[in-house]
Design a protein around this motif. Structure first.
Motif, mmCIF file in Angstrom:
data_model
loop_
_atom_site.group_PDB
_atom_site.id
_atom_site.type_symbol
_atom_site.label_atom_id
_atom_site.label_comp_id
_atom_site.label_asym_id
_atom_site.label_seq_id
_atom_site.Cartn_x
_atom_site.Cartn_y
_atom_site.Cartn_z
ATOM 1 N N ASN A 240 45.050 -57.314 15.620
ATOM 2 C CA ASN A 240 43.907 -56.467 15.983
ATOM 3 C C ASN A 240 43.628 -55.448 14.880
ATOM 4 N N PRO A 241 42.377 -55.318 14.456
ATOM 5 C CA PRO A 241 42.067 -54.315 13.436
ATOM 6 C C PRO A 241 42.205 -52.911 14.001
ATOM 7 N N PRO A 242 42.613 -51.936 13.188
ATOM 8 C CA PRO A 242 42.709 -50.548 13.669
ATOM 9 C C PRO A 242 41.338 -50.014 14.083
ATOM 10 N N ASN A 243 41.337 -49.136 15.068
ATOM 11 C CA ASN A 243 40.077 -48.514 15.484
ATOM 12 C C ASN A 243 39.439 -47.723 14.353
ATOM 13 N N ASP A 244 40.286 -47.050 13.576
ATOM 14 C CA ASP A 244 39.818 -46.288 12.421
ATOM 15 C C ASP A 244 40.508 -46.864 11.187
ATOM 16 N N PRO A 245 39.852 -47.703 10.417
ATOM 17 C CA PRO A 245 40.503 -48.374 9.283
ATOM 18 C C PRO A 245 41.094 -47.422 8.251
ATOM 19 N N ASP A 246 40.549 -46.216 8.149
ATOM 20 C CA ASP A 246 41.054 -45.271 7.159
ATOM 21 C C ASP A 246 41.910 -44.173 7.786
ATOM 22 N N GLY A 247 42.193 -44.303 9.085
ATOM 23 C CA GLY A 247 42.955 -43.257 9.772
ATOM 24 C C GLY A 247 44.453 -43.423 9.699
ATOM 25 N N ASP A 248 44.926 -44.628 9.390
ATOM 26 C CA ASP A 248 46.362 -44.879 9.266
ATOM 27 C C ASP A 248 46.556 -45.933 8.190
ATOM 28 N N TRP A 249 46.949 -45.506 7.005
ATOM 29 C CA TRP A 249 47.090 -46.443 5.893
ATOM 30 C C TRP A 249 48.462 -47.093 5.837
ATOM 31 N N TRP A 250 49.296 -46.900 6.878
ATOM 32 C CA TRP A 250 50.494 -47.711 7.060
ATOM 33 C C TRP A 250 50.178 -48.950 7.903
ATOM 34 N N ALA A 251 48.974 -49.052 8.423
ATOM 35 C CA ALA A 251 48.624 -50.125 9.361
ATOM 36 C C ALA A 251 47.426 -50.917 8.863
ATOM 37 N N VAL A 252 47.515 -52.246 9.006
ATOM 38 C CA VAL A 252 46.372 -53.127 8.781
ATOM 39 C C VAL A 252 46.378 -54.175 9.885
ATOM 40 N N GLY A 253 45.244 -54.816 10.114
ATOM 41 C CA GLY A 253 45.198 -55.831 11.161
ATOM 42 C C GLY A 253 43.863 -56.547 11.186
ATOM 43 N N GLY A 254 43.826 -57.572 12.045
ATOM 44 C CA GLY A 254 42.604 -58.337 12.196
ATOM 45 C C GLY A 254 42.704 -59.700 11.551
ATOM 46 N N SER A 255 41.572 -60.229 11.161
ATOM 47 C CA SER A 255 41.511 -61.531 10.509
ATOM 48 C C SER A 255 42.024 -61.424 9.076
ATOM 49 N N PRO A 256 42.300 -62.566 8.421
ATOM 50 C CA PRO A 256 42.702 -62.502 7.010
ATOM 51 C C PRO A 256 41.701 -61.739 6.146
ATOM 52 N N GLY A 257 40.409 -61.950 6.411
ATOM 53 C CA GLY A 257 39.398 -61.233 5.641
ATOM 54 C C GLY A 257 39.433 -59.734 5.878
ATOM 55 N N GLN A 258 39.644 -59.325 7.134
ATOM 56 C CA GLN A 258 39.714 -57.897 7.446
ATOM 57 C C GLN A 258 40.945 -57.253 6.809
ATOM 58 N N ILE A 259 42.077 -57.969 6.846
ATOM 59 C CA ILE A 259 43.286 -57.433 6.229
ATOM 60 C C ILE A 259 43.101 -57.328 4.719
ATOM 61 N N ALA A 260 42.518 -58.364 4.114
ATOM 62 C CA ALA A 260 42.274 -58.317 2.677
ATOM 63 C C ALA A 260 41.359 -57.158 2.316
ATOM 64 N N ASP A 261 40.323 -56.924 3.114
ATOM 65 C CA ASP A 261 39.425 -55.799 2.858
ATOM 66 C C ASP A 261 40.175 -54.468 2.921
ATOM 67 N N ALA A 262 41.112 -54.358 3.883
ATOM 68 C CA ALA A 262 41.891 -53.128 3.999
ATOM 69 C C ALA A 262 42.765 -52.918 2.763
ATOM 70 N N LEU A 263 43.347 -53.999 2.273
ATOM 71 C CA LEU A 263 44.167 -53.895 1.062
ATOM 72 C C LEU A 263 43.301 -53.574 -0.152
ATOM 73 N N HIS A 264 42.087 -54.118 -0.184
ATOM 74 C CA HIS A 264 41.143 -53.798 -1.260
ATOM 75 C C HIS A 264 40.853 -52.299 -1.297
#
Length: 297
Positions: A240-264
């Protein structure tokens, strides 16, 4: 996106044999991760009880025999548990037997169970940071970038212990303003974290706090030193993607594309090294197969 390395921080399970850890490191190497790092906590909680954690220097020495290309690191050495020359000698030995693959992650410590093992004169934060500065100074003396100080016996011993070995990459864990300043003066890479008290209160790194830490390190970096790298852990990886993608940078989630975007986003902010904190080989294989190819380049 900016270039980013992705490694694994692995804590052996309670009762896990060394051979199982060796097999895990070999599998993670084959998956394509850049580094296999282990912690230096004396104990960790498990099902309400404290369980022992292996010595990282000894464990990595064993892992060096059954791996060939993956980096081997400490994330992170609790400096006050060892004299500076002990840390230096351990780093030199691991660099030699691993063929130059060792990464020395080191910090002043934060876990109360570890600090309780130290004497009262060492336990205080100021004393631990002073000790860390001494160790980092000895490491610099072992591999001087300028003319060595021939009249300094400690520097001469440090160079002797280094013995011509290539210098391992030094990664300093830092969260407070003082630790960020220390890391700016000594580290090749700064492992960004949350200061102890906010961490114990449940605080996590955010996009804003990471940007502020990176700016603080860059501002304190001596002009003659090359630009530092920045490291961040990934502690929570879910479907599951985080509710706030920039609120916790120890956490990532969701689809492969969403996780890759978070790492980007982390890479574009200046974080060029990420460590996934898990012992789940199935999860790591999924990440390596579906996400890491999206993060290349």
């Amino acid at each position: 996106m900016a270039r980013v390395k992705i490694g694994v921080q692995y804590t052996p399970a309670p009762g896990q044999g060394v051979e199982e850890t060796v097999r895990a490191a070999a599998e993670i190497e084959n998956m394509g991760y850049c580094c296999f790092a282990v912690p230096d906590h004396l104990t960790r909680p498990h099902q309400g009880l404290a369980v022992a954690v292996p010595d990282p220097f000894v464990l990595l020495a064993r892992l060096a025999a059954d791996t060939r290309t993956i980096g081997l690191g400490t994330m992170t050495v609790l400096d006050a548990l060892r004299l500076p020359v002990q840390t230096l000698r351990g780093a030199v030995t691991l660099q030699q037997i691993s063929g130059g693959r060792f990464e020395l992650g080191i910090g002043a410590g934060w876990q109360q169970a570890d600090l309780d093992a130290l004497g009262p004169d060492v336990r205080a934060a100021r004393a631990r940071i002073n000790s860390l500065e001494t160790t980092l100074t000895v490491l610099r003396q072992a591999w001087p970038t300028g003319p060595p100080a021939h009249d300094d016996p400690r520097a001469s011993l440090a160079r002797l212990l280094a013995g011509g070995t290539t210098r391992p990459r030094v990664i300093v864990a830092a969260g407070t303003s003082r630790m960020l300043e220390v890391a700016a003066r000594f580290a090749d890479t700064v492992a960004l974290t949350v200061p102890t008290r906010p961490r114990l209160a449940g605080k996590t790194p955010t996009a804003v706090s990471v940007a502020a830490q990176i700016a603080a390190v860059r501002g304190a970096r001596p002009a003659q030193m090359p630009a530092p790298g920045f490291h961040l852990q990934i502690r929570d990886l879910s479907t599951n993607p985080p509710n706030d993608p920039d609120g916790d940078w120890w956490a990532v989630g969701g689809s492969p594309g969403q996780i890759a975007d978070a790492l980007h986003r982390r890479a574009d902010a200046g974080v060029d090294y990420l460590s996934v904190c898990t012992e789940d080989l199935h999860l790591l294989e999924w990440l390596a197969s579906h996400v890491l190819p999206r993060c290349e380049g």
